[in-house]
Write a protein that holds these residues in place. Structure first.
Motif, PDB file in Angstrom:
ATOM      1  N   VAL A   5       0.844  -1.185   0.000  1.00  0.00           N
ATOM      2  CA  VAL A   5       0.000   0.000   0.000  1.00  0.00           C
ATOM      3  C   VAL A   5       0.884   1.241   0.000  1.00  0.00           C
ATOM      4  CG1 VAL A   5      -1.780   1.295   1.203  1.00  0.00           C
ATOM      5  CG2 VAL A   5      -1.838  -1.210   1.213  1.00  0.00           C
ATOM      6  N   GLU A   6       0.751   2.038  -1.074  1.00  0.00           N
ATOM      7  CA  GLU A   6       1.520   3.276  -1.186  1.00  0.00           C
ATOM      8  C   GLU A   6       0.747   4.441  -0.595  1.00  0.00           C
ATOM      9  OE1 GLU A   6       2.524   1.365  -5.376  1.00  0.00           O
ATOM     10  OE2 GLU A   6       0.677   1.755  -4.263  1.00  0.00           O
ATOM     11  N   SER A   7       1.478   5.445  -0.165  1.00  0.00           N
ATOM     12  CA  SER A   7       0.880   6.690   0.299  1.00  0.00           C
ATOM     13  C   SER A   7       1.885   7.818   0.103  1.00  0.00           C
ATOM     14  CB  SER A   7       0.475   6.586   1.774  1.00  0.00           C
ATOM     15  OG  SER A   7       1.604   6.320   2.579  1.00  0.00           O
ATOM     16  N   GLY A   8       1.383   9.042   0.215  1.00  0.00           N
ATOM     17  CA  GLY A   8       2.279  10.193   0.173  1.00  0.00           C
ATOM     18  C   GLY A   8       2.269  10.989  -1.107  1.00  0.00           C
ATOM     19  N   GLY A   9       1.540  10.522  -2.113  1.00  0.00           N
ATOM     20  CA  GLY A   9       1.473  11.282  -3.348  1.00  0.00           C
ATOM     21  C   GLY A   9       0.647  12.546  -3.178  1.00  0.00           C
ATOM     22  N   GLY A  10       0.662  13.374  -4.218  1.00  0.00           N
ATOM     23  CA  GLY A  10      -0.119  14.602  -4.167  1.00  0.00           C
ATOM     24  C   GLY A  10       0.330  15.600  -5.198  1.00  0.00           C
ATOM     25  N   LEU A  11      -0.129  16.829  -5.016  1.00  0.00           N
ATOM     26  CA  LEU A  11       0.195  17.936  -5.921  1.00  0.00           C
ATOM     27  C   LEU A  11       1.219  18.833  -5.241  1.00  0.00           C
ATOM     28  CD1 LEU A  11      -0.370  19.701  -8.437  1.00  0.00           C
ATOM     29  CD2 LEU A  11      -2.240  20.747  -7.133  1.00  0.00           C
ATOM     30  N   VAL A  12       2.283  19.153  -5.977  1.00  0.00           N
ATOM     31  CA  VAL A  12       3.337  19.997  -5.419  1.00  0.00           C
ATOM     32  C   VAL A  12       3.869  20.908  -6.522  1.00  0.00           C
ATOM     33  CG1 VAL A  12       5.158  18.306  -5.897  1.00  0.00           C
ATOM     34  CG2 VAL A  12       5.461  19.960  -4.037  1.00  0.00           C
ATOM     35  N   ARG A  38       7.588   4.355 -12.040  1.00  0.00           N
ATOM     36  CA  ARG A  38       6.590   5.388 -12.332  1.00  0.00           C
ATOM     37  C   ARG A  38       6.123   5.241 -13.773  1.00  0.00           C
ATOM     38  NH1 ARG A  38      10.387  10.861 -12.161  1.00  0.00           N
ATOM     39  NH2 ARG A  38      11.561  10.471 -14.106  1.00  0.00           N
ATOM     40  N   GLN A  39       4.902   5.737 -13.993  1.00  0.00           N
ATOM     41  CA  GLN A  39       4.332   5.688 -15.342  1.00  0.00           C
ATOM     42  C   GLN A  39       3.549   6.970 -15.593  1.00  0.00           C
ATOM     43  OE1 GLN A  39       1.902   2.244 -16.185  1.00  0.00           O
ATOM     44  NE2 GLN A  39       2.221   2.505 -18.378  1.00  0.00           N
ATOM     45  N   ALA A  40       4.009   7.718 -16.580  1.00  0.00           N
ATOM     46  CA  ALA A  40       3.309   8.925 -17.005  1.00  0.00           C
ATOM     47  C   ALA A  40       2.358   8.572 -18.140  1.00  0.00           C
ATOM     48  CB  ALA A  40       4.317   9.970 -17.467  1.00  0.00           C
ATOM     49  N   THR A  90       5.966  14.157 -12.979  1.00  0.00           N
ATOM     50  CA  THR A  90       4.553  13.839 -12.850  1.00  0.00           C
ATOM     51  C   THR A  90       4.264  12.451 -13.406  1.00  0.00           C
ATOM     52  OG1 THR A  90       3.869  16.157 -12.952  1.00  0.00           O
ATOM     53  CG2 THR A  90       2.235  14.493 -13.583  1.00  0.00           C
ATOM     54  N   ALA A  91       3.657  11.606 -12.577  1.00  0.00           N
ATOM     55  CA  ALA A  91       3.378  10.217 -12.963  1.00  0.00           C
ATOM     56  C   ALA A  91       2.636   9.530 -11.825  1.00  0.00           C
ATOM     57  CB  ALA A  91       4.681   9.478 -13.249  1.00  0.00           C
ATOM     58  N   VAL A  92       2.172   8.334 -12.119  1.00  0.00           N
ATOM     59  CA  VAL A  92       1.721   7.438 -11.056  1.00  0.00           C
ATOM     60  C   VAL A  92       2.937   6.628 -10.611  1.00  0.00           C
ATOM     61  CG1 VAL A  92       0.202   5.555 -10.390  1.00  0.00           C
ATOM     62  CG2 VAL A  92      -0.609   7.313 -11.983  1.00  0.00           C
ATOM     63  N   TYR A 110       5.383  -8.530  -6.141  1.00  0.00           N
ATOM     64  CA  TYR A 110       4.121  -7.908  -5.752  1.00  0.00           C
ATOM     65  C   TYR A 110       4.169  -6.423  -6.067  1.00  0.00           C
ATOM     66  CZ  TYR A 110       3.320 -12.192  -3.123  1.00  0.00           C
ATOM     67  OH  TYR A 110       3.134 -13.510  -2.775  1.00  0.00           O
ATOM     68  N   TRP A 111       2.992  -5.884  -6.432  1.00  0.00           N
ATOM     69  CA  TRP A 111       2.874  -4.473  -6.805  1.00  0.00           C
ATOM     70  C   TRP A 111       1.859  -3.761  -5.914  1.00  0.00           C
ATOM     71  CZ3 TRP A 111       5.689  -2.024 -10.616  1.00  0.00           C
ATOM     72  CH2 TRP A 111       6.431  -2.853 -11.472  1.00  0.00           C
ATOM     73  N   GLY A 112       2.131  -2.503  -5.654  1.00  0.00           N
ATOM     74  CA  GLY A 112       1.144  -1.663  -5.024  1.00  0.00           C
ATOM     75  C   GLY A 112       0.157  -1.123  -6.044  1.00  0.00           C
ATOM     76  N   GLN A 113      -0.825  -0.364  -5.571  1.00  0.00           N
ATOM     77  CA  GLN A 113      -1.885   0.132  -6.452  1.00  0.00           C
ATOM     78  C   GLN A 113      -1.503   1.431  -7.145  1.00  0.00           C
ATOM     79  OE1 GLN A 113      -1.746   0.677  -3.247  1.00  0.00           O
ATOM     80  NE2 GLN A 113      -2.303   2.838  -2.979  1.00  0.00           N
ATOM     81  N   GLY A 114      -0.435   2.065  -6.685  1.00  0.00           N
ATOM     82  CA  GLY A 114       0.029   3.306  -7.291  1.00  0.00           C
ATOM     83  C   GLY A 114      -0.465   4.531  -6.548  1.00  0.00           C
ATOM     84  N   THR A 115       0.338   5.582  -6.591  1.00  0.00           N
ATOM     85  CA  THR A 115      -0.041   6.861  -6.006  1.00  0.00           C
ATOM     86  C   THR A 115       0.349   7.975  -6.974  1.00  0.00           C
ATOM     87  OG1 THR A 115       0.121   8.265  -4.029  1.00  0.00           O
ATOM     88  CG2 THR A 115       2.134   7.125  -4.703  1.00  0.00           C
ATOM     89  N   GLN A 116      -0.559   8.913  -7.180  1.00  0.00           N
ATOM     90  CA  GLN A 116      -0.338   9.968  -8.170  1.00  0.00           C
ATOM     91  C   GLN A 116       0.545  11.063  -7.608  1.00  0.00           C
ATOM     92  OE1 GLN A 116      -1.617  10.336 -11.498  1.00  0.00           O
ATOM     93  NE2 GLN A 116      -0.153  12.048 -11.518  1.00  0.00           N
TER      94      GLN A 116
END
Length: 121
Positions: A5-12, A38-40, A90-92, A110-116
Motif C-alpha cells: 500500500v503506497e501513500s504520500g502522493g499529491g500535488l506539489v 513510475r508511469q506517465a 509527474t506520474a503514477v 508484488y505491486w502496489g496500487q500506485g499513487t499519483q
C-alpha cells in the motif's frame, strides 16, 4: 496474501518535495529487493530506484541527486524521498517488492496500487 500500500502522493509545485511510503503486509517471511517505478500518461512504466535487503541502492539517471530510496525492514516499508521536483516527474508511482511467504523456498513479485504525483510549474 501479501499487500503493498503506497501513500504520500499529491500535488506539489516545481522545486518542492514529497515523500512516498509503501508498506507491505500479510504472510511475509522475507522481503528482498524493493523498487519504485513510475508511469506517465502515454509512457511505459520506468524504473526509478531500487534498494536491496542489504540497502544497496540504484537510481535512474533522471532522478540521481534528487531522489533517495530507503527502507525500514522492521516495518516492511520502503520510502522514496523526492526533492527538487520537476513537472516531468509527474506520474503514477508504484512500489514493487520481491517477497517470500514460505521461508525462502520461492519468491514472487508484488505491486502496489500506485499513487499519483503531480508537479506543477
Amino acid at each position: 496474501q501479501v499487500q503493498l500500500v503506497e501513500s504520500g502522493g499529491g500535488l506539489v509545485q516545481a522545486g518542492g518535495s514529497l515523500r512516498l511510503s509503501c508498506a507491505a503486509s500479510g504472510s511475509i517471511f522475507s522481503i528482498g529487493i524493493m523498487h519504485w517505478y513510475r508511469q506517465a500518461p502515454g509512457n511505459q512504466r520506468e524504473l526509478v530506484a531500487s534498494i536491496t535487503s542489504g540497502v544497496n541502492t540504484n537510481y535512474a539517471d533522471s532522478v540521481k541527486g534528487r531522489f533517495t530510496i530507503s527502507r525500514d525492514n522492521a516495518k516492511n516499508t520502503v520510502y522514496l524521498q523526492m526533492n527538487s521536483l520537476k513537472p516531468e516527474d509527474t506520474a503514477v508511482y508504484y512500489c514493487n517488492a520481491i517477497i517470500s511467504t514460505n521461508r525462502g523456498y520461492s519468491w514472487n513479485s508484488y505491486w502496489g496500487q500506485g499513487t499519483q504525483v503531480t508537479v506543477s510549474l
